[in-house]
Design a protein around this motif. Structure first.
Motif, short mmCIF file in Angstrom:
data_model
loop_
_atom_site.label_atom_id
_atom_site.label_comp_id
_atom_site.label_asym_id
_atom_site.label_seq_id
_atom_site.Cartn_x
_atom_site.Cartn_y
_atom_site.Cartn_z
N HIS A 154 3.89 2.69 10.07
CA HIS A 154 5.14 2.79 9.07
C HIS A 154 4.51 2.45 7.70
N ASN A 155 3.56 1.95 7.42
CA ASN A 155 2.83 1.94 6.32
C ASN A 155 2.20 3.39 5.75
N ARG A 156 1.61 3.98 7.00
CA ARG A 156 1.34 5.37 6.80
C ARG A 156 2.21 6.44 6.47
N ALA A 157 3.50 6.18 6.86
CA ALA A 157 4.71 6.98 6.55
C ALA A 157 5.24 6.72 5.23
N ILE A 158 5.08 5.49 4.72
CA ILE A 158 5.26 5.38 3.22
C ILE A 158 4.11 5.93 2.35
N ARG A 159 2.74 5.68 2.63
CA ARG A 159 1.88 6.39 2.04
C ARG A 159 2.02 7.99 1.75
N PHE A 160 2.42 8.64 3.19
CA PHE A 160 2.65 10.05 3.18
C PHE A 160 3.66 10.39 2.26
N LEU A 161 4.86 9.73 2.20
CA LEU A 161 6.02 10.04 1.32
C LEU A 161 5.58 9.76 -0.12
N GLU A 162 4.74 8.90 -0.36
CA GLU A 162 4.69 8.56 -1.89
C GLU A 162 3.48 9.66 -2.62
N GLU A 163 2.60 9.94 -1.66
CA GLU A 163 1.68 11.02 -2.16
C GLU A 163 1.96 12.38 -2.14
N ASN A 164 3.32 12.55 -1.71
CA ASN A 164 4.04 13.80 -1.91
C ASN A 164 5.45 13.58 -2.77
N GLY A 165 5.30 12.55 -3.78
CA GLY A 165 6.28 12.35 -4.76
C GLY A 165 7.57 11.87 -4.42
N HIS A 166 7.73 10.93 -3.37
CA HIS A 166 8.82 10.37 -2.88
C HIS A 166 8.53 8.84 -2.82
N PRO A 167 8.76 8.03 -4.16
CA PRO A 167 8.66 6.48 -3.81
C PRO A 167 9.64 5.84 -3.07
N VAL A 168 9.13 5.05 -2.25
CA VAL A 168 10.03 4.46 -1.09
C VAL A 168 10.53 2.93 -1.74
N VAL A 169 11.79 2.84 -2.24
CA VAL A 169 12.04 1.71 -2.74
C VAL A 169 12.71 0.60 -1.84
N ALA A 170 12.91 1.30 -0.59
CA ALA A 170 13.40 0.28 0.17
C ALA A 170 13.06 0.85 1.68
N SER A 171 12.64 -0.19 2.64
CA SER A 171 12.35 0.40 3.91
C SER A 171 12.18 -0.96 4.99
N ARG A 172 12.30 -0.24 6.31
CA ARG A 172 12.27 -1.28 7.47
C ARG A 172 11.91 -0.64 8.44
N ASN A 173 11.29 -1.11 9.52
CA ASN A 173 10.82 -0.75 10.68
C ASN A 173 10.97 -1.56 11.76
N LEU A 174 10.97 -1.06 13.13
CA LEU A 174 11.49 -1.61 14.02
C LEU A 174 10.19 -2.28 15.06
N LYS A 175 9.13 -2.01 14.76
CA LYS A 175 7.74 -2.39 15.23
C LYS A 175 7.81 -2.08 16.86
N ILE A 176 8.41 -1.21 17.28
CA ILE A 176 8.39 -0.59 18.63
C ILE A 176 6.94 0.28 18.90
N ASP A 177 6.22 -0.08 20.06
CA ASP A 177 4.80 0.67 20.31
C ASP A 177 4.81 1.45 21.57
N THR A 178 6.15 1.45 22.34
CA THR A 178 6.19 2.29 23.40
C THR A 178 7.18 3.44 23.28
N ASP A 179 6.91 4.56 23.78
CA ASP A 179 7.60 5.76 23.44
C ASP A 179 8.83 5.77 24.00
N GLN A 180 8.96 5.35 25.11
CA GLN A 180 10.29 5.50 25.80
C GLN A 180 11.38 4.49 25.19
#
Length: 266
Positions: A154-180
């Motif tokens: 999730h934190n890498r998603a934030i970094r990717f968005l912000e380095e491309n000009g999209h500040p993340v002003v609110a975020s949540r993640n569900l902490k799921i680590d299995t694909d299914q």
């Protein structure tokens, strides 16, 4: 008075054929995770007549940085691209968001370059490239981010968005680590999570992950919040359509489909 009758050779009436899903307008080749189910179903749901989706799968051990990296380092990725390229497809889409933003923008661009080498002469995109194009097309600036990922991804998603000009002003993640398990999150839970994060500081919503149900809630969230929603699956499909020369709107799946590809500055 004569009546014109449509006939074919032999004098038989010309048959009326039933639509069969043939991609005579655009064929999209999809590289997708073997344990995933959402992206194919959502792309077919959004697909205009004459657009088809053709998938080759690769194995994702776990939805963690280590598991994603193992998938990207495996020889099956190149094999999947070459297999798809042997079919008469128009666009090759790499359907992994976290896998393409894992190490930032340069990593995503390098992945595109490799896919083009393995699938010469075919238009190529990734879920991350398409997501950025979708955000640009709807005029997104600051965004709300919803993901099902573990914290590190999730934190890498934030970094990717912000380095491309999209500040993340609110975020949540569900902490799921299995694909299914990603695909089992009900739409209502995701809808509530996004709406609870709403803030006037954000002018768009981005939902990451291609095995996370999103297509069915995009229209509802846009109506509720009054701002555009871009999801990884939706934007990947929109971007693939546009690369394949299909300009159709896909009603019910977001304002994004009312836009063409944004101009890319070299």
């Amino acid at each position: 008075m004569s009546t014109q009758i449509n006939t074919i050779n032999g004098g038989r009436m010309a048959p009326k054929f039933t639509y069969d899903g043939n991609g005579d307008r655009c064929r999209i080749g999809l590289i997708f995770m073997a344990s995933s189910i959402v992206m194919e179903a959502e792309m077919w749901a959004m697909a205009p007549k004459g657009v088809s989706i053709h998938t080759t799968r690769i194995k994702l051990p776990k939805v963690t940085v280590e598991g994603i990296q193992a998938m990207m380092d495996a020889p099956e990725l190149e094999q999947a691209a070459r297999l798809l390229a042997s079919a008469p497809i128009d666009v090759l889409c790499f359907g992994g968001t976290s896998a393409s933003f894992l190490h930032g923008t340069a990593y995503d661009q390098a992945l595109i370059a490799k896919l083009k080498q393995w699938a010469p002469g075919i238009e190529v995109n990734t879920a991350s490239t398409a997501s950025l194009a979708g955000l640009k097309a709807v005029g997104a600036e600051s965004v709300i981010l919803a993901t099902p990922y573990v914290d590190e991804v999730h934190n890498r998603a934030i970094r990717f968005l912000e380095e491309n000009g999209h500040p993340v002003v609110a975020s949540r993640n569900l902490k799921i680590d299995t694909d299914q398990a990603l695909a089992e999150v009900p739409l209502q839970k995701t809808f509530d999570m996004i709406c609870e994060m709403d803030t006037p500081e954000a002018n768009a919503v981005f939902i990451s992950c291609t095995n996370f149900l999103t297509a069915g809630l995009i229209d509802a969230v846009e109506k509720e919040l009054g701002k555009p929603v871009v999801s990884a699956v939706q934007s990947s499909f929109w971007h693939s359509l546009r690369l394949g020369g299909v300009a159709d709107d896909c009603p019910g799946y977001g304002a994004l489909f009312q836009h063409g590809l944004p101009e890319v500055r070299e």
